[in-house]
Motif scaffolding. Structure first.
Motif, mmCIF file in Angstrom:
data_model
loop_
_atom_site.group_PDB
_atom_site.id
_atom_site.type_symbol
_atom_site.label_atom_id
_atom_site.label_comp_id
_atom_site.label_asym_id
_atom_site.label_seq_id
_atom_site.Cartn_x
_atom_site.Cartn_y
_atom_site.Cartn_z
ATOM 1 N N ALA A 92 36.277 13.418 -40.322
ATOM 2 C CA ALA A 92 36.995 12.284 -40.910
ATOM 3 C C ALA A 92 36.045 11.357 -41.655
ATOM 4 C CB ALA A 92 37.738 11.515 -39.806
ATOM 5 N N TYR A 93 34.900 11.092 -41.041
ATOM 6 C CA TYR A 93 33.914 10.211 -41.680
ATOM 7 C C TYR A 93 33.474 10.775 -43.036
ATOM 8 C CZ TYR A 93 29.545 7.744 -42.529
ATOM 9 O OH TYR A 93 28.541 7.016 -43.106
ATOM 10 N N ASP A 94 33.138 12.069 -43.076
ATOM 11 C CA ASP A 94 32.695 12.691 -44.324
ATOM 12 C C ASP A 94 33.780 12.621 -45.401
ATOM 13 O OD1 ASP A 94 30.262 13.268 -43.204
ATOM 14 O OD2 ASP A 94 30.805 15.333 -42.644
ATOM 15 N N LEU A 95 35.027 12.855 -44.985
ATOM 16 C CA LEU A 95 36.114 12.818 -45.959
ATOM 17 C C LEU A 95 36.369 11.404 -46.478
ATOM 18 C CD1 LEU A 95 38.547 15.313 -44.204
ATOM 19 C CD2 LEU A 95 37.563 15.599 -46.494
ATOM 20 N N TYR A 96 36.292 10.392 -45.577
ATOM 21 C CA TYR A 96 36.486 9.016 -46.032
ATOM 22 C C TYR A 96 35.404 8.599 -47.037
ATOM 23 C CZ TYR A 96 40.261 7.757 -42.796
ATOM 24 O OH TYR A 96 41.472 7.662 -42.152
ATOM 25 N N VAL A 97 34.166 8.959 -46.741
ATOM 26 C CA VAL A 97 33.062 8.614 -47.659
ATOM 27 C C VAL A 97 33.252 9.318 -49.002
ATOM 28 C CG1 VAL A 97 30.580 8.853 -48.074
ATOM 29 C CG2 VAL A 97 31.420 8.095 -45.837
ATOM 30 N N ARG A 98 33.636 10.581 -48.923
ATOM 31 C CA ARG A 98 33.857 11.340 -50.154
ATOM 32 C C ARG A 98 34.985 10.720 -50.990
ATOM 33 N NH1 ARG A 98 35.779 17.664 -50.493
ATOM 34 N NH2 ARG A 98 35.088 18.070 -52.640
ATOM 35 N N ALA A 99 36.056 10.331 -50.311
ATOM 36 C CA ALA A 99 37.167 9.709 -51.017
ATOM 37 C C ALA A 99 36.768 8.365 -51.608
ATOM 38 C CB ALA A 99 38.355 9.530 -50.061
ATOM 39 N N ALA A 100 35.985 7.578 -50.863
ATOM 40 C CA ALA A 100 35.541 6.271 -51.360
ATOM 41 C C ALA A 100 34.713 6.432 -52.626
ATOM 42 C CB ALA A 100 34.736 5.546 -50.281
ATOM 43 N N LYS A 101 33.802 7.382 -52.631
ATOM 44 C CA LYS A 101 32.978 7.633 -53.817
ATOM 45 C C LYS A 101 33.847 8.043 -55.003
ATOM 46 C CE LYS A 101 29.307 10.138 -53.263
ATOM 47 N NZ LYS A 101 28.424 11.253 -52.829
ATOM 48 N N ALA A 102 34.809 8.910 -54.737
ATOM 49 C CA ALA A 102 35.675 9.395 -55.817
ATOM 50 C C ALA A 102 36.507 8.268 -56.407
ATOM 51 C CB ALA A 102 36.569 10.511 -55.296
ATOM 52 N N PHE A 103 37.089 7.424 -55.553
ATOM 53 C CA PHE A 103 37.932 6.344 -56.057
ATOM 54 C C PHE A 103 37.109 5.305 -56.829
ATOM 55 C CE2 PHE A 103 41.159 7.583 -52.739
ATOM 56 C CZ PHE A 103 42.176 7.857 -53.639
ATOM 57 N N ALA A 126 39.236 3.421 -47.745
ATOM 58 C CA ALA A 126 38.457 4.553 -47.239
ATOM 59 C C ALA A 126 37.130 4.087 -46.670
ATOM 60 C CB ALA A 126 38.234 5.569 -48.358
ATOM 61 N N LEU A 127 36.491 3.144 -47.345
ATOM 62 C CA LEU A 127 35.202 2.630 -46.882
ATOM 63 C C LEU A 127 35.333 1.908 -45.552
ATOM 64 C CD1 LEU A 127 32.213 2.136 -47.458
ATOM 65 C CD2 LEU A 127 32.878 0.086 -48.708
ATOM 66 N N GLU A 128 36.369 1.095 -45.425
ATOM 67 C CA GLU A 128 36.576 0.351 -44.180
ATOM 68 C C GLU A 128 36.771 1.309 -43.002
ATOM 69 O OE1 GLU A 128 39.645 -3.009 -42.327
ATOM 70 O OE2 GLU A 128 39.921 -2.205 -44.362
ATOM 71 N N ARG A 129 37.563 2.360 -43.201
ATOM 72 C CA ARG A 129 37.807 3.308 -42.112
ATOM 73 C C ARG A 129 36.546 4.116 -41.797
ATOM 74 N NH1 ARG A 129 43.922 5.417 -43.826
ATOM 75 N NH2 ARG A 129 44.937 3.380 -43.540
ATOM 76 N N ALA A 130 35.751 4.413 -42.822
ATOM 77 C CA ALA A 130 34.489 5.112 -42.561
ATOM 78 C C ALA A 130 33.554 4.242 -41.734
ATOM 79 C CB ALA A 130 33.828 5.494 -43.888
ATOM 80 N N GLU A 131 33.550 2.935 -42.031
ATOM 81 C CA GLU A 131 32.707 2.011 -41.261
ATOM 82 C C GLU A 131 33.175 1.924 -39.809
ATOM 83 O OE1 GLU A 131 33.185 -1.451 -43.607
ATOM 84 O OE2 GLU A 131 31.580 -0.944 -45.016
#
Length: 843
Positions: free
Chosen positions: A31-42, A74-79
């Motif tokens: 989940a962490y990897d996907l959230y970070v990936r999504a944050a970068k993409a957005f 996405a960033l908040e959830r990754a944090e």
């Protein structure tokens, strides 16, 4: 997904939704990897959408805001996952969240800013490639005309130019986008200025014929379902090029220069007029500033056109390995993983090449064979006739050493056949492009090298052993590609350099010493370094980027290709204490390497490293920079901050490694103390300004050490031991037959002398002894001596001593062994008055 690894909007939303599912399943790592990936993409999409010209301004603003909202979510959830997974203390959790926020917002924004600043090249804007660029839109009527205008013609084109020709308006039905019946030899150039591009297009087409690929064709849009370029009746094409760190869009029309006979003055084909070479060439020439492109090398051109990794090999460089290079290149060519081109230099090196090779020209390698002898089939894409017809390939090529019916490993009949040893002799450059697809992992870092003083960016690559494939022999190999961003053909080429080093285990940013520089500067657009991991259990690698520019900052991209998972980490923080000194290597202070007797004249500094608050050894990093054509080295010795005349291995604390051109670095752990820093050139007499920059985690300072005899009266004489004057040491009974010199002073003074042999055999031990003379000119008692006979390169010297003046003293210079005939130089330094040195006869 885009080829550079970024996600489109739908993929980013899918990653965000998938991350939520993984989090609900307690799979927090995924989940962490996907959230970070999504944050970068957005974040990427938000910036791209805000600058987009498609749709209305309101639509673009709303979509950009939505992307930023999703990125923040996405960033908040990754944090939150990061804090929960590591379960840190409250303070640590705050630091972790702050770090992630800085990383996601600042780091990614900085990366995008570099790419945005590199969008405009040679006066035209080339936006980063997006999925929407694949669809150009409806056919225009009248035909599309590039708003950027026609490309500038080269002088050779202008002399033959008659009119502009357009395929979309031509009534010649023989013009098509592509055909499988096109032979490699059919691709040619009429004007030779951009031979590197044509040579590259030819090897791409030969690869397509041999392996069924779509190199070059897949870069042109619109496309058919099979990925090949589609003819467009309004003449508008979108070409995807890898430029300045990312794939970008070049929009062109099909307007091409032609002669009054209808011959195209650009990339063309024999027989049926196939358009794709002309379209690819025009798009790339637009990027390069026009058809008056002075030429590059095919590896650089193909990197932009098809994205394959460029490698330049100097066939006459000191590190070139003929057999090893053949095996590597032949295997890559045979398997389709390597494209091969060649280039000649300003002067042809091989007389037997005759008219088949011309200087400063690019050639396509369209076949390789190891049957009997190793060799290559080489094609020259240059049409030399001045008329409108295209000669048959057999009229401008020849074959030798090959059976007339043979065709193996891509060897084409009628091509220029050369054995590998002949290739290595006749050509200057071997240019390769490697297929990047075998590498499972690719990461890029975009940054700036600022003008003036050298700037270094160290990037570390942490390897994840769990992702290694034990059955892959190449998993430990990593390729580092440094790319200098192109701004304008009118700007002089900045010089760039890349080096790598590896160490196992965990990375301690403050304990790391800097890389010793192994490679010099180059003004090429790309530098490739291939490295292997040292420790395969817990490996880590770092790379150092060095660049300088006299007038402006330089943008760069560092791309890493690896079989293992890689992670880019930013440069360690700067150390808290620093010092900087500027100086000049002059004809006197450029003393050369330690094999020269003038080594002692090189600039030296007292390097004082203090304990500071924390006791123990300190981390020190030092950069020495000079002009790019001067080989330099920095050496730190245990000299107590005093001038050192000769290096002894036990006294050297650290150095920058072999002499390298332009810039060198040294670093590591040092105990607080006073050291002597020696800056040296490889060859004596080289003149250049230099700059030293030092960082340390303890107070550090640099102070110039005066040269030997600074501020004193100096006198030198030269002489020679020959015949009876080569008498040897006193034990041979003829010591007083050695050369004598009278030393005269007018008043009391402090004096010391140095004796150096000039051309004596290696290992020649010498001695200098000074005696008092009486009023009758007779030699009396010894006053001072240089000590035991010594064979030091810097010679021997006396300690300072007092002379009572006016008085005359006698200096006797001798070798340990008699019969050694060689030159010498004797220098006297006086503190209070001028000193006279003159040869005297034996009394």
């Amino acid at each position: 997904m885009a080829p550079d690894g970024t996600l489109n909007f739908q993929e980013a939303e899918a990653a965000l939704a998938k991350a939520a599912v993984k989090a609900s399943q307690q799979d927090f790592d995924a989940a962490y990897d996907l959230y970070v990936r999504a944050a970068k993409a957005f974040l990427h999409l938000a910036r791209a959408t805000a600058s987009s010209n498609s749709g209305t301004r309101v639509q673009s603003t709303l979509l950009s805001a939505r992307c930023r909202e999703n990125a923040a979510k996405a960033l908040e959830r990754a944090e939150q996952i990061k804090a929960r997974r590591s379960a840190p203390t409250s303070q640590s959790a705050m630091e972790t969240i702050a770090f992630k926020r800085r990383w996601a917002h600042t780091y990614l924004e900085d990366q995008l800013a570099v790419l945005d600043r590199s969008t405009r090249v040679n006066g035209h804007k080339f936006d980063p490639w997006e999925a929407r660029h694949e669809s150009i839109g409806p056919i225009a009527n009248p035909p599309f005309k590039d708003p950027d205008g026609a490309l500038t013609l080269s002088q050779s084109q202008a002399e033959l130019f008659a009119s502009w020709w357009r395929a979309c308006e031509s009534k010649d039905e023989s013009s098509i986008m592509t055909t499988p019946n096109l032979a490699t030899e059919d691709i040619y150039q009429h004007i030779v200025t951009n031979c590197s591009v044509i040579a590259g297009l030819a090897v791409c087409w030969e690869h397509n014929l041999r392996f069924g690929t779509n190199l070059c064709l897949s870069s042109i849009y619109p496309q058919h379902d099979d990925g090949t370029a589609q003819f467009r009746s309004d003449g508008m094409y979108s070409v995807r090029l890898l430029l300045n760190g990312t794939h970008r869009q070049a929009i062109i029309d099909d307007t091409l220069p032609a002669t009054d006979g209808g011959l195209l003055l650009c990339a063309s084909t024999r027989g049926t007029r196939v358009l794709w070479p002309s379209i690819i060439e025009k798009a790339y020439m637009k990027v390069m500033g026009g058809y008056d492109f002075p030429g590059s090398n095919p590896a650089n051109d193909l990197h932009a056109i098809i994205g394959w990794i460029p490698e330049d090999i100097d066939l006459h460089g000191s590190g070139f390995q003929e057999e090893g290079t053949w095996r590597r290149v032949y295997e890559g060519f045979k398997t389709g993983q390597c494209l091969v081109t060649l280039g000649t230099g300003e002067a042809l090196r091989m007389a037997s090449a005759g008219p088949n090779l011309v200087p400063l020209h690019g050639y396509s390698v369209i076949g390789m064979s190891n049957l009997g002898t190793n060799g290559q089939s080489i094609m020259n894409p240059w049409i030399t006739s001045g008329g409108g017809s295209v000669p048959n390939p057999s009229s401008r090529m020849f074959s030798r050493g090959v059976d007339s019916q043979a065709k193996f490993d891509g060897l084409l009949i009628g091509s220029l056949w050369m054995e590998w040893n002949e290739v290595c002799e006749a050509f200057d450059g071997l240019y390769l492009n490697w297929d990047p697809s075998p590498f499972k992992n690719t990461r890029s870092f975009h940054g700036w090298a600022h003008n003036g003083i050298l700037w270094i960016k160290c990037t570390k690559f942490a390897i994840d052993p769990t992702n290694q494939s034990s059955g892959d022999d190449n998993y430990s190999e990593m390729w580092f590609l440094l790319t200098r961003h192109v701004v304008s053909k009118d700007h002089p080429s900045e010089f760039i350099s890349l080096d790598t080093a590896s160490r196992g285990g965990q990375i301690d940013p403050l304990a790391e010493d800097l890389l010793s520089r192994q490679s010099g500067y180059t003004n090429s657009t790309h530098v490739l370094v291939c490295s292997h991991l040292v420790n395969q259990n817990h490996p880590s690698m770092r790379s150092a980027f060095l660049s300088r520019s006299a007038n402006r900052p330089v943008a760069f991209t560092l791309t890493v290709f690896s079989q293992t998972a890689i992670n880019l980490m930013e440069h360690p923080r700067k150390l808290p204490f620093s010092a900087q000194v500027d100086g000049t290597f002059t004809s006197r202070t450029s003393g050369g390497n330690p094999t020269y007797r003038t080594f002692m004249h090189n600039p030296q500094y007292r390097l004082r490293l203090q304990p500071g608050v924390v006791q123990g050894s300190k981390t020190l990093r030092m950069i020495l920079e000079a002009t790019k054509n001067v080989a330099i080295k920095a050496t730190i010795v245990w000299g107590g901050g005093k001038r050192v005349t000769e290096l002894t291995q036990g006294d050297v604390q650290m150095d920058s490694g072999p002499y390298v051109y332009g810039t060198t670095a040294v670093g590591g752990l040092l105990k607080p103390s006073d050291y002597t820093l020696i800056l040296s050139t490889f060859t004596p007499g080289q003149q250049s300004p230099y700059s030293i920059s030092v960082e340390a985690d303890g107070p550090v300072s640099l102070e110039a050490i005066p040269s030997e005899g600074a501020g004193m009266f100096t006198k030198s004489v030269k002489g020679k031991w020959c015949g009876s004057s080569a008498a040897g040491n006193p034990s041979f009974g003829r010591y007083h037959h050695n050369p004598h010199f009278d030393i005269q002073v007018a008043q009391a003074t402090t004096l010391f002398c140095r004796l150096q042999h000039v051309d004596a055999p290696s290992g020649t031990a010498i001695n200098l002894t000074i005696f008092r003379k009486d009023d009758a000119g007779q030699i009396k008692e010894q006053v001072v001596t240089s000590g035991s006979y010594a064979d030091a390169v810097c010679g021997v010297a006396t300690s300072p001593f007092q002379l009572q003046g006016p008085a005359v003293y006698s200096a006797i210079v001798s070798t340990f062994d008699p019969g050694v005939e060689a030159g010498f130089e004797l220098t006297a330094y006086s503190s209070a008055c001028p000193v006279s040195l003159s040869a005297s006869e034996l009394n």
